[in-house]
Each structure stands twice: as C-alpha cells, then as structure tokens.
Design an enzyme around this catalytic site. Structure first.
Site, PDB file in Angstrom:
ATOM      1  N   LYS A 183      43.850  72.454  51.613  1.00 16.60           N
ATOM      2  CA  LYS A 183      44.215  72.751  52.574  1.00 16.60           C
ATOM      3  C   LYS A 183      45.713  74.367  51.722  1.00 16.60           C
ATOM      4  O   LYS A 183      46.602  74.524  53.101  1.00 16.60           O
ATOM      5  CB  LYS A 183      44.811  71.905  54.173  1.00 16.60           C
ATOM      6  CG  LYS A 183      44.047  72.018  54.575  1.00 16.60           C
ATOM      7  CD  LYS A 183      43.286  71.421  55.669  1.00 16.60           C
ATOM      8  CE  LYS A 183      42.449  70.780  56.664  1.00 16.60           C
ATOM      9  NZ  LYS A 183      42.463  69.993  57.521  1.00 16.60           N
ATOM     10  N   HIS A 201      57.459  66.924  68.752  1.00 13.12           N
ATOM     11  CA  HIS A 201      57.439  65.849  68.260  1.00 13.12           C
ATOM     12  C   HIS A 201      59.084  65.065  68.005  1.00 13.12           C
ATOM     13  O   HIS A 201      58.421  64.096  67.654  1.00 13.12           O
ATOM     14  CB  HIS A 201      57.524  66.754  66.290  1.00 13.12           C
ATOM     15  CG  HIS A 201      55.836  67.185  66.165  1.00 13.12           C
ATOM     16  ND1 HIS A 201      55.800  68.382  65.536  1.00 13.12           N
ATOM     17  CD2 HIS A 201      54.782  67.007  66.370  1.00 13.12           C
ATOM     18  CE1 HIS A 201      54.729  68.381  65.247  1.00 13.12           C
ATOM     19  NE2 HIS A 201      54.157  68.107  65.727  1.00 13.12           N
ATOM     20  N   ARG A 245      50.012  65.041  74.509  1.00 12.81           N
ATOM     21  CA  ARG A 245      50.899  66.402  75.723  1.00 12.81           C
ATOM     22  C   ARG A 245      50.087  66.704  76.736  1.00 12.81           C
ATOM     23  O   ARG A 245      50.605  65.663  77.714  1.00 12.81           O
ATOM     24  CB  ARG A 245      50.861  67.885  74.823  1.00 12.81           C
ATOM     25  CG  ARG A 245      51.939  67.955  73.440  1.00 12.81           C
ATOM     26  CD  ARG A 245      50.911  69.356  72.828  1.00 12.81           C
ATOM     27  NE  ARG A 245      50.484  68.946  71.712  1.00 12.81           N
ATOM     28  CZ  ARG A 245      49.777  69.635  70.416  1.00 12.81           C
ATOM     29  NH1 ARG A 245      50.631  70.520  70.693  1.00 12.81           N
ATOM     30  NH2 ARG A 245      48.755  68.947  69.642  1.00 12.81           N
ATOM     31  N   SER A 248      54.052  73.794  67.057  1.00 15.93           N
ATOM     32  CA  SER A 248      54.225  73.654  65.703  1.00 15.93           C
ATOM     33  C   SER A 248      53.851  75.400  65.951  1.00 15.93           C
ATOM     34  O   SER A 248      53.833  76.050  65.500  1.00 15.93           O
ATOM     35  CB  SER A 248      53.787  73.426  64.487  1.00 15.93           C
ATOM     36  OG  SER A 248      54.290  71.963  63.947  1.00 15.93           O
TER      37      SER A 248
HETATM   38  P1  ADP Z   1      48.029  67.109  62.956  1.00 13.79           P
HETATM   39  O1  ADP Z   1      47.881  68.503  61.733  1.00 13.79           O
HETATM   40  O2  ADP Z   1      47.961  66.074  62.556  1.00 13.79           O
HETATM   41  O3  ADP Z   1      47.447  67.643  64.483  1.00 13.79           O
HETATM   42  P2  ADP Z   1      50.837  68.063  64.331  1.00 13.79           P
HETATM   43  O4  ADP Z   1      51.935  68.125  63.576  1.00 13.79           O
HETATM   44  O5  ADP Z   1      50.421  69.020  65.195  1.00 13.79           O
HETATM   45  O6  ADP Z   1      49.707  66.910  63.154  1.00 13.79           O
HETATM   46  O7  ADP Z   1      51.023  66.860  64.870  1.00 13.79           O
HETATM   47  C1  ADP Z   1      51.535  65.473  64.817  1.00 13.79           C
HETATM   48  C2  ADP Z   1      51.217  64.876  66.154  1.00 13.79           C
HETATM   49  O8  ADP Z   1      52.095  65.002  67.414  1.00 13.79           O
HETATM   50  C3  ADP Z   1      49.684  64.861  66.827  1.00 13.79           C
HETATM   51  O9  ADP Z   1      49.830  63.318  67.562  1.00 13.79           O
HETATM   52  C4  ADP Z   1      50.009  65.732  67.646  1.00 13.79           C
HETATM   53  O10 ADP Z   1      49.251  65.844  68.870  1.00 13.79           O
HETATM   54  C5  ADP Z   1      51.728  65.126  68.634  1.00 13.79           C
HETATM   55  N1  ADP Z   1      52.033  66.081  68.788  1.00 13.79           N
HETATM   56  C6  ADP Z   1      52.521  67.808  68.969  1.00 13.79           C
HETATM   57  N2  ADP Z   1      52.832  68.355  69.538  1.00 13.79           N
HETATM   58  C7  ADP Z   1      53.299  67.112  70.438  1.00 13.79           C
HETATM   59  C8  ADP Z   1      54.510  67.828  71.396  1.00 13.79           C
HETATM   60  N3  ADP Z   1      54.790  69.081  71.785  1.00 13.79           N
HETATM   61  N4  ADP Z   1      54.448  66.160  72.391  1.00 13.79           N
HETATM   62  C9  ADP Z   1      54.488  65.634  71.810  1.00 13.79           C
HETATM   63  N5  ADP Z   1      53.251  65.435  70.729  1.00 13.79           N
HETATM   64  C10 ADP Z   1      53.039  66.190  70.069  1.00 13.79           C
END
Ligand code: ADP
Length: 183
Positions: free
Chosen positions: A40, A16, A92, A129
């Site tokens: 949630k 992120h 990703r 995450s």
């Molecule tokens: P959500 O619950 O909406 O998926 P996240 O917090 O998991 O939210 O992720 C937010 C954004 O960051 C999403 O577009 C996700 O694809 C992207 N993302 C998560 N991890 C990575 C990573 N390692 N590299 C690039 N983008 C990521």
C-alpha cells in the site's frame, strides 16, 4: 496494562487524539502504532516517517504514550507486547461498528487478541483523516479538526495551494476595500 492503538494516522486527527487522551488516563501505557503495508506504499499522503514524526510531536504532552510502527499482521505485533496488552480502536458512529466488530472477532480468533473500544466526543464524530486530507488539498482550514502538528504538516505538503488561496483572499479583501472606501 498496555493498549496498542493501531492505524494509518494519515494524518492523526482530533478524533484520534480524543480517543488517545482518554485511553492514556485509563491504561498504564498506550502505544500508537502506524501499521504499514509495503503493497500500500504510495497510497498515503504522508510517508511513514512523516506520520511518525507528526505523532511524536502531537503526543509530547502525554508521557505514557509512545510511537511505533509495524508492517504485518496486528496479532503478530500483539504477541510481542507485554502479556495482557489490548488493541485499542476508536468508534465514531454505528457506521464504524460493523467493520470494527468483524476485525475484533478475527483478531481474537487468529491471535487471541482482545479489543477495547473508546468513543470519541460527538464533536469529532464527523472527522476522518480522509476528509481532512481532502479539505487541505484545496487549501481549506483544518486547524479545528487536527492537532497543530498535523495542521502544520498539511500546510507544508500543500504549501502552493495554501499560498494561492491566501493570495486570492487578500485580493478579494483589497477589491472590497476599494469598492467601499473608508470601511
Ligand atoms: P485505519 O486505517 O486502521 O482505519 P485510522 O488511522 O483511520 O486507521 O483510524 C484508527 C482508529 O481510529 C480506527 O479505530 C478508527 O475507527 C478510529 N477513528 C478515526 N477517526 C476517528 C474519530 N474522529 N473519532 C473516533 N475514532 C476515530
């Protein structure tokens, strides 16, 4: 131009952060928005307040990034932003693409909201995450995969597990030293 980076950020990872840092160079402002859903609640490791605190701490060095939260439809949130604001999402691998494509089309259809994608560096392509939460729940080292604020918060959350694991490691070290005195 403003970009809104929505997500759960439970907690924010280096993936992120990579997407965010790249975006902060392209856009005038980036708003990190923790999306929350009352139904949630309780499904996250960190509370909304904890996640926002971590985000603030992890982004103090990025002056054009602000942290916000919203509970509702993302398109309703986008409608309140300055005109021309876009949704920012990270990609990703191809596995993210199908889901993200669907959401991006829906957001344009229901709210005329445009989505911009940024690919994180490949070294973060395996970081999520959920994996970070899993590793930390066993006291594993996640310091390479998350910013310092997230690592510290994970250690606090799982303080007992980390303390136990460190005590075990210390015991092993002492046992090895007794087996091989002088080393
Ligand atoms: P959500 O619950 O909406 O998926 P996240 O917090 O998991 O939210 O992720 C937010 C954004 O960051 C999403 O577009 C996700 O694809 C992207 N993302 C998560 N991890 C990575 C990573 N390692 N590299 C690039 N983008 C990521």
């Amino acid at each position: 131009m403003n970009a809104v980076f929505p997500g759960s950020f439970d907690p924010i990872t280096s993936g992120h952060m990579d997407v965010l840092t790249r975006a902060a160079k392209i856009f005038d402002h980036v708003t990190l928005t923790v999306m929350h859903n009352a139904r949630k609640q309780g499904r996250h490791l960190f509370t909304l307040e904890e996640r926002m605190d971590i985000l603030r701490e992890a982004t103090t060095h990025l002056p054009n990034v602000r942290v916000d939260t919203f509970g509702g439809l993302l398109v309703d949130y986008m409608a309140r932003q300055e005109p021309g604001s876009v949704i920012l999402r990270g990609l990703r691998a191809v596995s993210d693409y199908e889901y993200e494509l669907q959401i991006a089309h829906l957001n344009r259809q229901i709210g005329d909201a445009e989505t911009v994608f940024i690919m994180a560096a490949t070294r973060w392509s395996f970081v999520s995450s959920s994996m970070v939460r899993e590793i930390a729940s066993y006291g594993g080292d996640v310091s390479e995969m998350v910013p310092r604020a997230s690592a510290a918060a994970l250690r606090r959350k799982h303080a007992d597990v980390y303390a136990e694991r460190e005590a075990e490691k210390e015991e092993q070290k002492q046992a090895q030293q007794q087996e091989q005195p002088g080393r």
